[in-house]
Write an enzyme that holds these catalytic residues in place. Structure first.
Site, short mmCIF file in Angstrom:
data_model
loop_
_atom_site.label_atom_id
_atom_site.label_comp_id
_atom_site.label_asym_id
_atom_site.label_seq_id
_atom_site.Cartn_x
_atom_site.Cartn_y
_atom_site.Cartn_z
N CYS A 1 -8.66 18.37 104.60
CA CYS A 1 -8.86 16.95 104.25
C CYS A 1 -8.21 16.54 102.94
CB CYS A 1 -10.35 16.64 104.19
SG CYS A 1 -11.11 16.68 105.81
N LYS B 1 -13.20 6.06 102.90
CA LYS B 1 -13.00 7.49 103.13
C LYS B 1 -11.87 8.07 102.27
CE LYS B 1 -13.00 11.54 104.72
NZ LYS B 1 -13.22 12.13 106.00
N GLY C 1 -8.11 22.74 98.59
CA GLY C 1 -7.30 22.93 99.79
C GLY C 1 -8.09 22.40 100.96
N THR D 1 -10.10 9.98 110.02
CA THR D 1 -9.56 9.45 108.75
C THR D 1 -8.17 8.90 109.02
OG1 THR D 1 -10.83 11.09 107.55
CG2 THR D 1 -9.03 10.03 106.35
C1 UDX Z 1 -13.97 17.12 101.71
C2 UDX Z 1 -14.95 16.05 101.21
O1 UDX Z 1 -15.85 16.62 100.26
C3 UDX Z 1 -15.69 15.46 102.37
O2 UDX Z 1 -16.57 14.43 101.92
C4 UDX Z 1 -14.70 14.89 103.35
O3 UDX Z 1 -15.34 14.34 104.46
C5 UDX Z 1 -13.72 15.98 103.80
O4 UDX Z 1 -13.09 16.56 102.66
P1 UDX Z 1 -14.21 19.66 102.49
O5 UDX Z 1 -12.75 19.64 102.78
O6 UDX Z 1 -15.14 20.30 103.47
O7 UDX Z 1 -14.75 18.17 102.28
O8 UDX Z 1 -14.36 20.43 101.12
P2 UDX Z 1 -14.97 20.20 99.66
O9 UDX Z 1 -16.30 20.81 99.56
O10 UDX Z 1 -14.83 18.78 99.23
O11 UDX Z 1 -13.95 21.11 98.81
C6 UDX Z 1 -12.56 20.83 98.83
C7 UDX Z 1 -11.79 21.83 98.02
O12 UDX Z 1 -11.98 21.60 96.63
C8 UDX Z 1 -12.12 23.29 98.26
O13 UDX Z 1 -10.92 24.03 98.34
C9 UDX Z 1 -12.92 23.67 97.04
O14 UDX Z 1 -12.78 25.04 96.73
C10 UDX Z 1 -12.25 22.81 95.97
N1 UDX Z 1 -13.11 22.52 94.81
C11 UDX Z 1 -14.27 21.83 94.97
C12 UDX Z 1 -12.71 22.91 93.54
O15 UDX Z 1 -11.66 23.52 93.35
N2 UDX Z 1 -13.51 22.60 92.48
C13 UDX Z 1 -14.68 21.92 92.60
O16 UDX Z 1 -15.33 21.67 91.59
C14 UDX Z 1 -15.07 21.52 93.89
#
Ligand code: UDX
Length: 435
Positions: free
Chosen positions: A262, A206, A259, A121
């Site tokens: 990413c 992205k 958190g 990214t």
């Molecule tokens: C994210 C993107 O989803 C993914 O497409 C990208 O490639 C990388 O970043 P990831 O970091 O693995 O993926 O986590 P994700 O499932 O998106 O969750 C991110 C954060 O948001 C987590 O801390 C999760 O607890 C929080 N979250 C998610 C919420 O607080 N509420 C929600 O409804 C969904």
């Protein structure tokens, strides 16, 4: 096809093993000798469901190997750059030193017609600069962003929602798209949408996707803040909003916020890049998204302090969860770990537990106490804080749990528990944005 993958962290290790399982011959390259030794032995350097069996199968096929020597990438037709782009130490922009180093390592071995494929990214505009560096090598650059979620990384790599190729105009672009079509032949055969674009669009897809997801989460967390002063219930609000197909229920879970490695760094780097481009105002809202997100951690801490009548010093708090989300041992920018650290800083006696993330959390914060089991963390607690919604915590029995703790007070930072059931078992239950 022969493929090299430069960088064997989260993205690269999963990509290398997944590409092998699609039938390719893959070499994974990383500067970290310990990581290479573990991957070569079929061990994953981090927790990711499904990765170990995939890695072992791929190694057993004889078509996957790992090395610290970039010269071994020679002979591959497609060279994937899958290194990290962390937040820079002195600001919010992305640190591109590993991307530059990956290209430096590839330059001596590239042949006419090779395709270098960026997956990391990066700030929009990076690919054009890298392509200029490739001039004269005979190789062509493509930008092919990765959208994998931790916890679902293997599935997201093998069966993505879409494939995006950023390629240059002309013969080089056609060559790059043709090579990527061959790499992803099995995925394309499943009907996966494929979008061919210019570099800038591919880079933007992205960061725009992550900015949108972060905004969606902070939107519902802002609603939680309003719910807190009006007596509304943000979980019911999210359910009702989610029935509108234009909005959708996913990523509308209010709580301690987002958190991980990413979302936080990507929205900051995107904002920094927009400012460089003279369009800071276009993304000014992302600062608000970030601030709303960070406020929710403090709100959680405030609720704990409130439950102790404003005096948390010496009070025993069980913190359930450390990873930034379930099915991951990643504690980078984790709201859960942050809450634990802040409570400890207020003098509370914090005992944390996480099914997978205690190792990484302990290395970062040795001052916290880590319990071997949830039960041990809960024993004698005067307040229980649920901050990562692991199945194990969602399934806690309120009656049995009440017998372990000293004070039946639970603060549900992910709004995943059945408030009525916990209250019926004698608990004082509080969620974030729930009455
Ligand atoms: C994210 C993107 O989803 C993914 O497409 C990208 O490639 C990388 O970043 P990831 O970091 O693995 O993926 O986590 P994700 O499932 O998106 O969750 C991110 C954060 O948001 C987590 O801390 C999760 O607890 C929080 N979250 C998610 C919420 O607080 N509420 C929600 O409804 C969904």
């Amino acid at each position: 096809m022969r493929i090299s993958v430069i960088g064997c962290g989260y993205l690269g290790a999963v990509h290398a093993a997944s590409m092998t399982s699609l039938g390719h011959e893959v070499v994974g390259v990383d500067v970290d000798a310990e990581k290479i030794a573990r991957l070569s032995a079929g061990e994953a350097p981090f927790f990711e469901p499904g990765l170990v069996p995939l890695l072992q199968q791929s190694l057993a096929s004889g078509r996957l190997r790992f090395t610290t020597d970039p010269a071994e990438a020679a002979g591959a037709e497609a060279h994937f750059i899958a290194v990290g782009t962390p937040q820079s130490a002195d600001g919010t922009a992305a640190d591109l030193r590993y991307v530059d180093a990956a290209l430096d390592a590839l330059l001596p071995i590239l042949r006419e017609g090779d395709v270098v494929v960026g997956k990391s990214t990066v700030p929009v505009g990076t690919a054009a600069g890298l392509a200029a560096r490739l001039e004269g090598s005979g190789a062509v650059l493509a930008w092919n962003p990765e959208f994998l979620r931790e916890g679902y990384a293997v599935k997201d790599t093998l069966h993505p929602d879409r494939l995006v190729y950023g390629v240059p105009q002309g013969a080089g672009g056609e060559r790059a798209a043709a090579v990527l079509d061959e790499v992803y032949a099995a995925t394309l055969a499943e009907g996966t949408p494929r979008i061919v674009a210019d570099y800038a669009t591919a880079e933007l897809v992205k960061v725009a996707a992550n900015a949108f997801l972060a905004t969606k989460i902070s939107f519902i967390n802002a609603m939680a803040e309003i719910a807190e002063v009006t007596g509304a219930d943000v979980t019911l609000l999210a359910d009702a909003l989610g029935h509108d197909a234009r909005i959708g229920r996913r990523f509308l879970n209010a709580g301690v916020g987002f958190g991980g490695g990413c979302l936080p760094k990507d929205i900051r780097a995107f904002t920094a890049r927009a400012e460089e481009l003279g369009r800071g105002h276009s993304l000014a809202f992302l600062r608000e998204v970030d601030e709303i997100n960070l406020r929710r951690r403090q709100r959680m801490v405030d609720l704990v302090v409130e439950s102790f009548g404003g005096r948390p010093f010496g009070r025993r708090v069980a913190v359930l969860g450390l990873a930034f989300k379930p099915e991951s041992d990643d504690v980078r920018d984790s709201p859960a770990l942050d809450v634990a650290v802040r409570l400890k800083g207020l003098g509370a006696e914090v005992v944390s537990h996480d099914p997978e993330a205690m190792g990484p959390a302990g290395r970062m914060h040795p001052q916290l106490a880590y319990a071997a089991s949830a039960e041990e963390a809960l024993r004698g607690a005067e307040a229980v804080v649920l901050v990562t919604e692991w199945r194990e915590y969602r399934d806690l029995d309120p009656v049995a749990t009440a017998a372990l703790v000293d004070q039946a007070v639970i603060l549900d930072g992910r709004n995943v528990l059945d408030a009525a059931a916990w209250r019926a078992a004698g608990w004082t239950y509080r969620g974030l944005g729930r009455p």
